[in-house]
Design a protein around this motif. Structure first.
Motif, PDB file in Angstrom:
ATOM      1  N   SER A  56      -0.493  -9.629 -15.601  1.00  0.00           N
ATOM      2  CA  SER A  56      -0.560  -8.343 -14.576  1.00  0.00           C
ATOM      3  C   SER A  56      -0.844  -6.963 -15.318  1.00  0.00           C
ATOM      4  CB  SER A  56       0.025  -8.492 -13.277  1.00  0.00           C
ATOM      5  OG  SER A  56       0.649  -9.844 -12.568  1.00  0.00           O
ATOM      6  N   LEU A  57       0.274  -6.358 -15.206  1.00  0.00           N
ATOM      7  CA  LEU A  57       0.521  -4.944 -15.991  1.00  0.00           C
ATOM      8  C   LEU A  57      -0.901  -5.086 -16.714  1.00  0.00           C
ATOM      9  CD1 LEU A  57       1.750  -2.544 -16.430  1.00  0.00           C
ATOM     10  CD2 LEU A  57       2.848  -3.328 -18.111  1.00  0.00           C
ATOM     11  N   LYS A  58      -1.370  -5.995 -17.533  1.00  0.00           N
ATOM     12  CA  LYS A  58      -2.536  -5.523 -18.779  1.00  0.00           C
ATOM     13  C   LYS A  58      -4.347  -5.915 -17.280  1.00  0.00           C
ATOM     14  CE  LYS A  58      -3.319  -4.689 -22.671  1.00  0.00           C
ATOM     15  NZ  LYS A  58      -5.494  -5.179 -22.414  1.00  0.00           N
ATOM     16  N   ASN A  59      -4.258  -6.336 -16.893  1.00  0.00           N
ATOM     17  CA  ASN A  59      -5.346  -6.518 -16.724  1.00  0.00           C
ATOM     18  C   ASN A  59      -5.548  -5.973 -15.075  1.00  0.00           C
ATOM     19  OD1 ASN A  59      -6.001  -8.532 -17.718  1.00  0.00           O
ATOM     20  ND2 ASN A  59      -5.356 -10.672 -15.989  1.00  0.00           N
ATOM     21  N   LYS A  60      -4.273  -5.334 -14.790  1.00  0.00           N
ATOM     22  CA  LYS A  60      -3.939  -4.624 -13.491  1.00  0.00           C
ATOM     23  C   LYS A  60      -5.153  -5.147 -12.673  1.00  0.00           C
ATOM     24  CE  LYS A  60      -5.175   0.049 -14.911  1.00  0.00           C
ATOM     25  NZ  LYS A  60      -5.872   1.230 -15.236  1.00  0.00           N
ATOM     26  N   ARG A  61      -4.160  -6.563 -11.892  1.00  0.00           N
ATOM     27  CA  ARG A  61      -4.747  -7.342 -11.417  1.00  0.00           C
ATOM     28  C   ARG A  61      -3.217  -8.434 -11.027  1.00  0.00           C
ATOM     29  NH1 ARG A  61      -9.477  -9.781 -11.168  1.00  0.00           N
ATOM     30  NH2 ARG A  61     -11.026  -8.719 -10.508  1.00  0.00           N
ATOM     31  N   THR A  62      -3.082  -9.043  -9.993  1.00  0.00           N
ATOM     32  CA  THR A  62      -1.642  -9.674  -9.475  1.00  0.00           C
ATOM     33  C   THR A  62      -2.393 -10.952  -9.230  1.00  0.00           C
ATOM     34  OG1 THR A  62      -1.283  -8.913  -7.092  1.00  0.00           O
ATOM     35  CG2 THR A  62      -0.207  -7.583  -9.341  1.00  0.00           C
ATOM     36  N   LYS A  63      -3.022 -11.273  -8.902  1.00  0.00           N
ATOM     37  CA  LYS A  63      -3.390 -12.063  -7.932  1.00  0.00           C
ATOM     38  C   LYS A  63      -2.476 -12.182  -6.284  1.00  0.00           C
ATOM     39  CE  LYS A  63      -6.581 -14.768 -10.665  1.00  0.00           C
ATOM     40  NZ  LYS A  63      -7.286 -15.960 -10.076  1.00  0.00           N
ATOM     41  N   ASN A 110       6.340  -1.598   4.603  1.00  0.00           N
ATOM     42  CA  ASN A 110       5.936  -3.727   4.284  1.00  0.00           C
ATOM     43  C   ASN A 110       4.385  -2.558   3.661  1.00  0.00           C
ATOM     44  OD1 ASN A 110       7.309  -4.548   4.990  1.00  0.00           O
ATOM     45  ND2 ASN A 110       6.595  -5.083   6.945  1.00  0.00           N
ATOM     46  N   MET A 111       3.762  -1.821   3.790  1.00  0.00           N
ATOM     47  CA  MET A 111       2.583  -1.144   3.106  1.00  0.00           C
ATOM     48  C   MET A 111       3.018  -0.905   2.070  1.00  0.00           C
ATOM     49  SD  MET A 111      -1.157  -0.253   5.783  1.00  0.00           S
ATOM     50  CE  MET A 111      -1.831  -1.019   4.644  1.00  0.00           C
ATOM     51  N   GLU A 112       3.202   0.461   2.553  1.00  0.00           N
ATOM     52  CA  GLU A 112       4.584   1.226   1.515  1.00  0.00           C
ATOM     53  C   GLU A 112       4.769   0.258  -0.228  1.00  0.00           C
ATOM     54  OE1 GLU A 112       6.940   4.802   2.927  1.00  0.00           O
ATOM     55  OE2 GLU A 112       4.544   5.103   2.723  1.00  0.00           O
ATOM     56  N   MET A 113       5.181  -0.526   0.518  1.00  0.00           N
ATOM     57  CA  MET A 113       5.771  -1.549  -1.020  1.00  0.00           C
ATOM     58  C   MET A 113       5.348  -2.228  -1.327  1.00  0.00           C
ATOM     59  SD  MET A 113       9.738  -3.252   1.129  1.00  0.00           S
ATOM     60  CE  MET A 113      10.353  -4.097  -0.199  1.00  0.00           C
ATOM     61  N   LEU A 114       4.782  -2.419  -1.261  1.00  0.00           N
ATOM     62  CA  LEU A 114       3.360  -3.513  -1.251  1.00  0.00           C
ATOM     63  C   LEU A 114       1.877  -2.766  -2.324  1.00  0.00           C
ATOM     64  CD1 LEU A 114       2.871  -6.070   1.346  1.00  0.00           C
ATOM     65  CD2 LEU A 114       3.835  -6.244  -0.783  1.00  0.00           C
ATOM     66  N   ALA A 115       1.807  -1.403  -1.956  1.00  0.00           N
ATOM     67  CA  ALA A 115       0.444  -1.456  -1.717  1.00  0.00           C
ATOM     68  C   ALA A 115       0.836  -0.294  -3.473  1.00  0.00           C
ATOM     69  CB  ALA A 115       0.682   0.239  -1.343  1.00  0.00           C
ATOM     70  N   ASN A 116       1.828  -0.673  -4.027  1.00  0.00           N
ATOM     71  CA  ASN A 116       2.124  -0.083  -5.326  1.00  0.00           C
ATOM     72  C   ASN A 116       1.953  -0.970  -6.581  1.00  0.00           C
ATOM     73  OD1 ASN A 116       2.511   3.060  -4.338  1.00  0.00           O
ATOM     74  ND2 ASN A 116       4.841   1.661  -3.694  1.00  0.00           N
ATOM     75  N   GLY A 117       1.376  -1.628  -6.593  1.00  0.00           N
ATOM     76  CA  GLY A 117       0.665  -2.449  -7.642  1.00  0.00           C
ATOM     77  C   GLY A 117       1.323  -3.976  -7.198  1.00  0.00           C
ATOM     78  N   SER A 118       2.178  -4.221  -6.403  1.00  0.00           N
ATOM     79  CA  SER A 118       2.183  -5.768  -5.757  1.00  0.00           C
ATOM     80  C   SER A 118       0.793  -6.850  -5.390  1.00  0.00           C
ATOM     81  CB  SER A 118       3.627  -5.520  -4.837  1.00  0.00           C
ATOM     82  OG  SER A 118       4.525  -4.819  -5.266  1.00  0.00           O
ATOM     83  N   ILE A 119       0.070  -5.931  -4.811  1.00  0.00           N
ATOM     84  CA  ILE A 119      -0.807  -7.023  -4.533  1.00  0.00           C
ATOM     85  C   ILE A 119      -2.506  -6.358  -4.620  1.00  0.00           C
ATOM     86  CG2 ILE A 119       0.336  -7.690  -2.551  1.00  0.00           C
ATOM     87  CD1 ILE A 119      -1.916  -5.330  -1.721  1.00  0.00           C
ATOM     88  N   ASP A 120      -3.119  -7.068  -4.678  1.00  0.00           N
ATOM     89  CA  ASP A 120      -4.678  -6.756  -4.815  1.00  0.00           C
ATOM     90  C   ASP A 120      -5.386  -6.201  -4.099  1.00  0.00           C
ATOM     91  OD1 ASP A 120      -4.450  -7.143  -7.428  1.00  0.00           O
ATOM     92  OD2 ASP A 120      -4.982  -9.009  -6.889  1.00  0.00           O
ATOM     93  N   GLY A 121      -4.844  -6.567  -2.692  1.00  0.00           N
ATOM     94  CA  GLY A 121      -5.667  -6.675  -1.210  1.00  0.00           C
ATOM     95  C   GLY A 121      -5.041  -6.633  -0.434  1.00  0.00           C
ATOM     96  N   PHE A 122      -4.776  -5.817   1.224  1.00  0.00           N
ATOM     97  CA  PHE A 122      -4.467  -7.265   2.348  1.00  0.00           C
ATOM     98  C   PHE A 122      -5.214  -7.001   3.450  1.00  0.00           C
ATOM     99  CE2 PHE A 122      -1.696  -2.606   1.088  1.00  0.00           C
ATOM    100  CZ  PHE A 122      -0.478  -3.191   1.759  1.00  0.00           C
ATOM    101  N   ILE A 123      -3.985  -8.294   3.704  1.00  0.00           N
ATOM    102  CA  ILE A 123      -4.652  -9.302   4.926  1.00  0.00           C
ATOM    103  C   ILE A 123      -4.026  -8.694   6.251  1.00  0.00           C
ATOM    104  CG2 ILE A 123      -5.383 -10.488   6.858  1.00  0.00           C
ATOM    105  CD1 ILE A 123      -6.503 -11.977   3.891  1.00  0.00           C
ATOM    106  N   MET A 124      -4.442  -7.932   7.473  1.00  0.00           N
ATOM    107  CA  MET A 124      -3.655  -8.030   8.335  1.00  0.00           C
ATOM    108  C   MET A 124      -3.653  -7.325   9.599  1.00  0.00           C
ATOM    109  SD  MET A 124      -2.175  -3.793   7.391  1.00  0.00           S
ATOM    110  CE  MET A 124      -1.505  -3.207   8.796  1.00  0.00           C
ATOM    111  N   ALA A 125      -3.185  -7.373  10.649  1.00  0.00           N
ATOM    112  CA  ALA A 125      -3.753  -7.571  11.653  1.00  0.00           C
ATOM    113  C   ALA A 125      -2.140  -6.178  12.363  1.00  0.00           C
ATOM    114  CB  ALA A 125      -3.580  -9.031  12.942  1.00  0.00           C
TER     115      ALA A 125
END
Lengths: 339, 339
Positions: A56-63, A110-125
């Motif tokens: 993930s670190l290398k690719n900048k993609r966490t899946k 929650n968004m801040e927790m995830l937005a720092n590299g943990s995820i590649d994108g968000f789905i939300m309501a």
DNA sequence: CGCCTATACGAAATCGGCTTCGTGTCAATA
DNA sequence: TATTGACACGAAGCCGATTTCGTATAGGCG
């Protein structure tokens, strides 16, 4: 305890370099036949798996996909989640779920927790509170950082991103139309306190249907119910005060509660009172009488949301084009209406 | 689009080294007063957040928990998840959910996907298929790698790890006892096909209660129902063939279906037939009549599971001690029984 | 025999942050 | 004046994997 083994371990064991091991395991042409075989054998023996985090670190993609929903106990959100999880998993993505609990602050955290590299994108309501406050800066920050975002069901026009919704207005219209066509004249609406976008759209459809069919619209026939379970006093009083022969409910819980209240008061369903509720969940299927419901197709909604998101995540082109997918709600007829 | 900024960017901008920036942001004593202030100001300005992935790689800790459940649409699992998510979030952990869909293969795939660094530990309930196959190698591999694992509800004795369950046998015993004490003599049991550990424990309790109260046990009064929804032929025939005045159901769906079938056949609840179901979910609360149910306290179960897991994750000592926490189920009395 | 090239592999940078260990500068002290 | 030490900061290695580029060895060829 077997320690997690790495390329380095294998390299040391066979007295080759890390790069050689890496290449051998990818079956690179660069590496000699027998070296490759030796390395692959050892890797298999030790059951080597590359470390996801390093990749993930290398690719900048966490899946990983981040899903933020107001509530997981509600059937609709559960089905949407199911759709997301299914599609995402097929594509090799994992899903991180956070529950905002209808709270603005939790949503932001929650968004801040995830937005720092943990995820590649968000789905939300959106949470109810967020819709009330009308503050979407946390969403905007995320999109400005280039993190793809898909909103579903509870959306806002203030944020530019992909969206998936159902045709709420039209679905409510059709539900009311169906009630009218079955001979009902005085149709009530049980809705939430009005900040939720979807509820007001459903109300719009309700009113439009009445007008189109030349039925008088009576503000008294609209009952606003609180989110939480409570004593059903309010609705019982409502039943006593006003007379109506059908009711459209903006969600399943309201519909079931309406039915229970009516039954307690000896009102016959559907002859004296027809009921249609939004959300075709277990409650609607298994109540008695069973409930006619507007199916929101949460599964498909989730699948489409996941598909839209993953498309964005995996496209490197940055042409900013966003679309809003509209899913057709369908009415599932059951025992609580006449047909 | 604002690019995600890193220590390197800040360092270059202020013409200091990366290490200085890192230390300044941690308020290290090592760095001079004004340098620190400058760095912190810039960091704030750019809204710098450290990259979680990089930290995970360094610390070998992801602050992610993997949850694998058979199904998310079932109310019980949903509430457990809710408990996990809540506790985990308070402790700064995120939750990655995978749904095994009652399939052994999916369970294995999901575990493998997560076990390579994505998570610090697992919380899971076994899929039905896994329980049938009695193959727990995927679990053993994970624990051998030193990844903490907590099983809940659907557990197995073959894997040594922390566990959380309810007192299924006793709860069933108490439910049947309550039925007997209210005057019921012939009590049926609606259960699943018998590979699920919990169902057989509930059956044990059922039989023990009958014996203790000197009621004859009649194998005919045990109905095994399939997982999926189907035409209710089977249970209808059962109602016609055998006579009984109460039924204990191992889950909520079975209870509701039993109730619907009885109602269709004109059987009065609870006078002619009393019903108790496991799982105190929305269905039980909102059906009419409402259902007496065995509350499994999914929320608490989830919280405790999360607590046990995080405790293990965060303790560096490797004393291998495992415990099984038992949660007391409680009976929530409602309209479907006499009291 | 000398040169060239293909083969097979290794060194090192990179991803982003943390951390240990130096080191240059300046002031205080012997 | 020479020594010591505190202070403030930088260099570099590390986490684990990937990838580019460089190079030693072998063989083929003139």
């Amino acid at each position: 305890m077997k320690k997690k083994i790495t390329l380095k371990h294998i390299a040391k064991e066979l007295d080759v370099s890390i790069s050689t091991v890496s290449k051998a395991l990818k079956n690179s042409e660069e590496i000699g036949r027998d070296t490759k075989e030796k390395i692959q054998a050892i890797a298999k023996l030790y059951n080597y798996r590359p470390n996801n985090i390093a990749i993930s670190l290398k690719n900048k993609r966490t899946k990983n996909i981040g899903v933020i929903i107001p509530d997981i106990v509600h059937h609709f959100f559960t089905t949407v989640f199911r759709g997301i999880e299914k599609y995402a998993n097929e594509k090799g993505y994992n899903v991180i779920v956070c529950v905002s609990d209808e709270s603005f602050d939790k949503e932001v955290i929650n968004m801040e927790m995830l937005a720092n590299g943990s995820i590649d994108g968000f789905i939300m309501a959106l949470s109810a509170e967020t819709q009330m406050k009308n503050d979407f800066n946390h969403l905007k920050e995320v999109t400005e950082q280039g993190i793809p975002l898909v909103l579903f069901d509870r959306i806002t026009d203030d944020v530019i991103c992909d969206k998936v919704i159902i045709n709420d207005e039209e679905a409510a219209y059709n539900a009311v139309k169906k009630l009218i066509e079955s001979g009902k004249k005085r149709i009530a609406l049980f809705t939430t306190e009005n900040y939720l976008g979807v509820s007001s759209k459903r109300a719009d459809g309700y009113f439009r249907a009445l007008k189109d069919h030349k039925l008088e619209t009576d503000e008294n026939l609209v009952l606003e119910l609180p989110f939480q379970f409570e004593k059903e006093d309010k609705s019982e009083a409502f039943f006593e005060r006003y007379s109506f022969d059908a009711v459209l409910c903006v969600n399943e819980i309201f519909a079931i509660r309406a039915m229970r209240t009516a039954q307690r008061m000896g009102i016959k369903i559907p002859q004296e009172l027809a009921i249609i509720g939004f959300t075709d969940g277990i409650l609607s299927k298994l109540s008695s009488p069973s409930l006619t419901a507007v199916a929101q197709h949460g599964n498909r909604m989730g699948e489409i949301a996941a598909q839209m998101l993953i498309e964005k995540v995996e496209s490197d082109q940055e042409r900013e084009s966003f679309r809003t997918e509209i899913i057709e709600a369908t009415i599932i007829e059951r025992e609580s209406t006449i047909h």
